[in-house]
Design an enzyme around this catalytic site. Structure first.
Site, PDB file in Angstrom:
ATOM      1  N   ASP A  76       0.854  -1.185   0.000  1.00  0.00           N
ATOM      2  CA  ASP A  76       0.000   0.000   0.000  1.00  0.00           C
ATOM      3  C   ASP A  76       0.888   1.232   0.000  1.00  0.00           C
ATOM      4  O   ASP A  76       1.943   1.251   0.632  1.00  0.00           O
ATOM      5  CB  ASP A  76      -0.923   0.030   1.215  1.00  0.00           C
ATOM      6  CG  ASP A  76      -1.998   1.090   1.023  1.00  0.00           C
ATOM      7  OD1 ASP A  76      -2.914   0.855   0.221  1.00  0.00           O
ATOM      8  OD2 ASP A  76      -1.882   2.184   1.620  1.00  0.00           O
TER       9      ASP A  76
HETATM   10  N1  LIG Z   1       3.459   3.368 -12.553  1.00  0.00           N
HETATM   11  C1  LIG Z   1       3.459   4.180 -11.464  1.00  0.00           C
HETATM   12  N2  LIG Z   1       2.534   3.964 -10.469  1.00  0.00           N
HETATM   13  C2  LIG Z   1       2.580   4.802  -9.401  1.00  0.00           C
HETATM   14  C3  LIG Z   1       3.506   5.873  -9.283  1.00  0.00           C
HETATM   15  N3  LIG Z   1       3.264   6.514  -8.096  1.00  0.00           N
HETATM   16  C4  LIG Z   1       2.230   5.847  -7.490  1.00  0.00           C
HETATM   17  N4  LIG Z   1       1.827   4.804  -8.277  1.00  0.00           N
HETATM   18  C5  LIG Z   1       0.743   3.822  -8.026  1.00  0.00           C
HETATM   19  O1  LIG Z   1      -0.265   4.398  -7.225  1.00  0.00           O
HETATM   20  C6  LIG Z   1      -0.962   3.319  -6.589  1.00  0.00           C
HETATM   21  C7  LIG Z   1      -1.114   3.654  -5.111  1.00  0.00           C
HETATM   22  O2  LIG Z   1      -2.314   3.087  -4.669  1.00  0.00           O
HETATM   23  P1  LIG Z   1      -2.383   1.766  -3.759  1.00  0.00           P
HETATM   24  O3  LIG Z   1      -3.664   1.841  -3.019  1.00  0.00           O
HETATM   25  O4  LIG Z   1      -1.125   1.572  -3.006  1.00  0.00           O
HETATM   26  O5  LIG Z   1      -2.411   0.552  -4.787  1.00  0.00           O
HETATM   27  P2  LIG Z   1      -3.538   0.163  -5.837  1.00  0.00           P
HETATM   28  O6  LIG Z   1      -3.084   0.619  -7.186  1.00  0.00           O
HETATM   29  O7  LIG Z   1      -4.887   0.602  -5.402  1.00  0.00           O
HETATM   30  O8  LIG Z   1      -3.461  -1.427  -5.863  1.00  0.00           O
HETATM   31  P3  LIG Z   1      -3.668  -2.439  -4.615  1.00  0.00           P
HETATM   32  O9  LIG Z   1      -2.302  -2.921  -4.250  1.00  0.00           O
HETATM   33  O10 LIG Z   1      -4.543  -3.514  -5.220  1.00  0.00           O
HETATM   34  O11 LIG Z   1      -4.335  -1.653  -3.512  1.00  0.00           O
HETATM   35  C8  LIG Z   1      -0.103   2.059  -6.754  1.00  0.00           C
HETATM   36  O12 LIG Z   1      -0.640   1.232  -7.771  1.00  0.00           O
HETATM   37  C9  LIG Z   1       1.233   2.630  -7.194  1.00  0.00           C
HETATM   38  O13 LIG Z   1       1.957   1.698  -7.963  1.00  0.00           O
HETATM   39  C10 LIG Z   1       4.456   6.065 -10.340  1.00  0.00           C
HETATM   40  O14 LIG Z   1       5.308   6.974 -10.327  1.00  0.00           O
HETATM   41  N5  LIG Z   1       4.396   5.187 -11.387  1.00  0.00           N
END
Ligand SMILES: Nc1nc2c(ncn2[C@@H]2O[C@H](COP(=O)(O)OP(=O)(O)OP(=O)(O)O)[C@@H](O)[C@H]2O)c(=O)[nH]1
Length: 199
Positions: A76
């Protein structure tokens, strides 16, 4: 016989980072009401690090209870800015507003990863990065969001560092992978020490 590795995440970049590192991972998306858990923890005054860690553990544990013997990685990432936790912007307008607020200032990304096996945590790490955003013009930010919305909509900061988002920053103090979404180096190191992957 190597131990199965499962990524309990819907994040495309997390799967890509692990697979690009040569790991065979199965993807299983956990069904977790993240918003409710986040709100409850915030109401208790939990700091951002603990919120990211708790959500990562919850996701890992839920899937590991269904995959006996597997090493399950839950992640997360939270964005802390100006004392508040920002979430993924829901619309291009919200993304533009968030970027306008953050430009010219610093914010922090905290990326937690927890590995569970049979419902029990075996390893955890929270990586943090401080990012300084340049004072980009309104015109640039509007064009940036219009060009990149389909991509940045699933990134908590409304930017992707490996894409055009890198142009938003003047300084990044911390690990590249932690910005993208997981403390990859620490995670791989644990898996190697544990003998789950070759070293
Ligand atoms: N490709 C990429 N993704 C980013 C970057 N900064 C943040 N993210 C994405 O932002 C999202 C943060 O939200 P989270 O709630 O941690 O994860 P999620 O995408 O909802 O996926 P889950 O693990 O299923 O909760 C993650 O998927 C990170 O990979 C970046 O610079 N590049």
């Amino acid at each position: 016989m190597s131990v199965p590795i499962v990524l309990a995440s819907g994040s495309q970049i997390r799967a890509t980072l692990l697979r690009n590192a040569g790991l065979e991972v199965e993807i299983m998306r956990p069904r977790v009401d993240e918003a409710a858990v986040k709100q409850a923890l915030l109401a208790e005054g939990a700091p951002p690090r603990d919120i990211a860690d708790a959500l990562a553990e919850l996701k890992a544990r839920k899937i590991s209870e269904k995959t006996p013997g597997a090493l399950v990685i839950g992640c997360d990432q939270v964005l802390e800015f100006d004392g508040a936790l920002l979430s993924k912007p829901e619309t291009p307008e919200a993304a533009l507003d968030q970027l306008r607020q953050m430009r010219g200032k610093r914010h922090r990304l905290l990326s937690a990863a927890v590995i569970c096996r049979d419902g029990r945590p075996e390893w955890r790490h929270v990586g943090q990065v401080r990012l300084t955003m340049r004072a980009a013009s309104d015109a640039y930010l509007q064009a940036y969001v219009a060009r990149n919305w389909d991509s940045i909509r699933d990134a908590v900061g409304a930017y992707k560092l490996e894409e055009e988002g890198v142009r938003l920053f003047t300084a990044i103090d911390g690990d590249y992978f932690t910005v993208l979404g997981m403390p990859l180096l620490e995670l791989l190191n644990f898996l190697m020490l544990r003998g789950a992957i070759d070293s």
